[in-house]
Scaffold this active site. Sequence first.
Site, PDB file in Angstrom:
ATOM      1  N   VAL A 113      -8.325 -11.384   6.723  1.00 28.84           N
ATOM      2  CA  VAL A 113      -9.739 -11.920   6.055  1.00 28.84           C
ATOM      3  C   VAL A 113      -9.698 -13.595   6.297  1.00 28.84           C
ATOM      4  CG1 VAL A 113      -8.873 -13.002   3.604  1.00 28.84           C
ATOM      5  CG2 VAL A 113     -10.849 -11.042   3.897  1.00 28.84           C
TER       6      VAL A 113
ATOM      7  N   SER B  96      -2.801 -13.706   9.574  1.00 26.58           N
ATOM      8  CA  SER B  96      -2.228 -12.678  10.191  1.00 26.58           C
ATOM      9  C   SER B  96      -3.262 -11.611  11.002  1.00 26.58           C
ATOM     10  CB  SER B  96      -1.520 -11.597   9.886  1.00 26.58           C
ATOM     11  OG  SER B  96      -1.824 -10.587   8.977  1.00 26.58           O
TER      12      SER B  96
ATOM     13  N   LYS C 121       0.299  -1.198  -0.050  1.00 23.61           N
ATOM     14  CA  LYS C 121       0.009   0.192  -0.164  1.00 23.61           C
ATOM     15  C   LYS C 121       0.752   1.344   0.135  1.00 23.61           C
ATOM     16  CE  LYS C 121      -3.654  -2.094   2.040  1.00 23.61           C
ATOM     17  NZ  LYS C 121      -3.488  -3.820   1.689  1.00 23.61           N
TER      18      LYS C 121
ATOM     19  N   LYS D  92       3.029   4.458   5.221  1.00 21.66           N
ATOM     20  CA  LYS D  92       4.327   3.621   5.142  1.00 21.66           C
ATOM     21  C   LYS D  92       5.349   3.835   3.847  1.00 21.66           C
ATOM     22  CE  LYS D  92       4.110  -0.599   8.158  1.00 21.66           C
ATOM     23  NZ  LYS D  92       4.828  -0.406   8.653  1.00 21.66           N
TER      24      LYS D  92
END
Length: 261
Positions: A118, A114, A71, A83
């Site tokens: 999802v 993680s 991202k 980030k």
Amino acid sequence: FTIKNFSSILTNIFKENKVDLVINAAAYKHVSIMQVAPYAALKNNVENFVSLLKTSSKHGVTNIIQVSTDKAAEPSNVMGFSKFLCEQLLINADKYLDSQFTYSIVRFGNVVGSSGSVIPIFVDNIKQGKNLKVTDNNVERFMMQINDAVGLILHAAKNQKNETYVLDMGNPYKIKALAVKMLKNSVFTYSDSSIEYTGLEEGEKLSEVLLTAEEQASCIFDNGVLVIKNQKNVLLSDEDMRSIFEGDTALLFRHLDDALI
């Protein structure tokens, strides 16, 4: 707690543990939450990272690995922008901290299994007999296993050459296809009514990219890993960089709207 208190905590950690390598995976990562709390996102993800770099420099720790995200390439949301800023701050830190960092940056896709990812959410919903929520029929994401994420960090630790490493994750996965497969493999049935479409959230893309166009033009492929020779991004001037390292939080917000596409 305040940045001052955070710096004191870091100083104690460095003194007590004889640190010689820093792997920074600490960050707020949930896109929707950070989208409505940009101050918290930039304060935690960026300001605290600057404190970490300053403390590392002060204690002579020059080996840094920064865990980033896909991202950060062409960011469309606050989390990605935070980030991206961390990548740029690390790339340019030597100039402003009078240090000689040997660093690596790794960009992750979605790490399967993680916290907050999802698949655990889908598993929990299936157990409770709930519909699986998908933002859009065409939304897709790059996926990587936890062992791939660990392997990429180890690769970065071994090859610290002031570069960015991105695992070749192949084609992105359609989240709807993932939901359908999980339903068929768990309850052995699927119907259109089992999936609920919620619409893309603010700042969310249908598809992510691993590299910018400029990075694609110059990156090399090495044994399953895309390697980017780090370069300064034109978004932040030298004056901007210096101001951020000096604690100008307001500057981060001034660039936020310009950065998101």
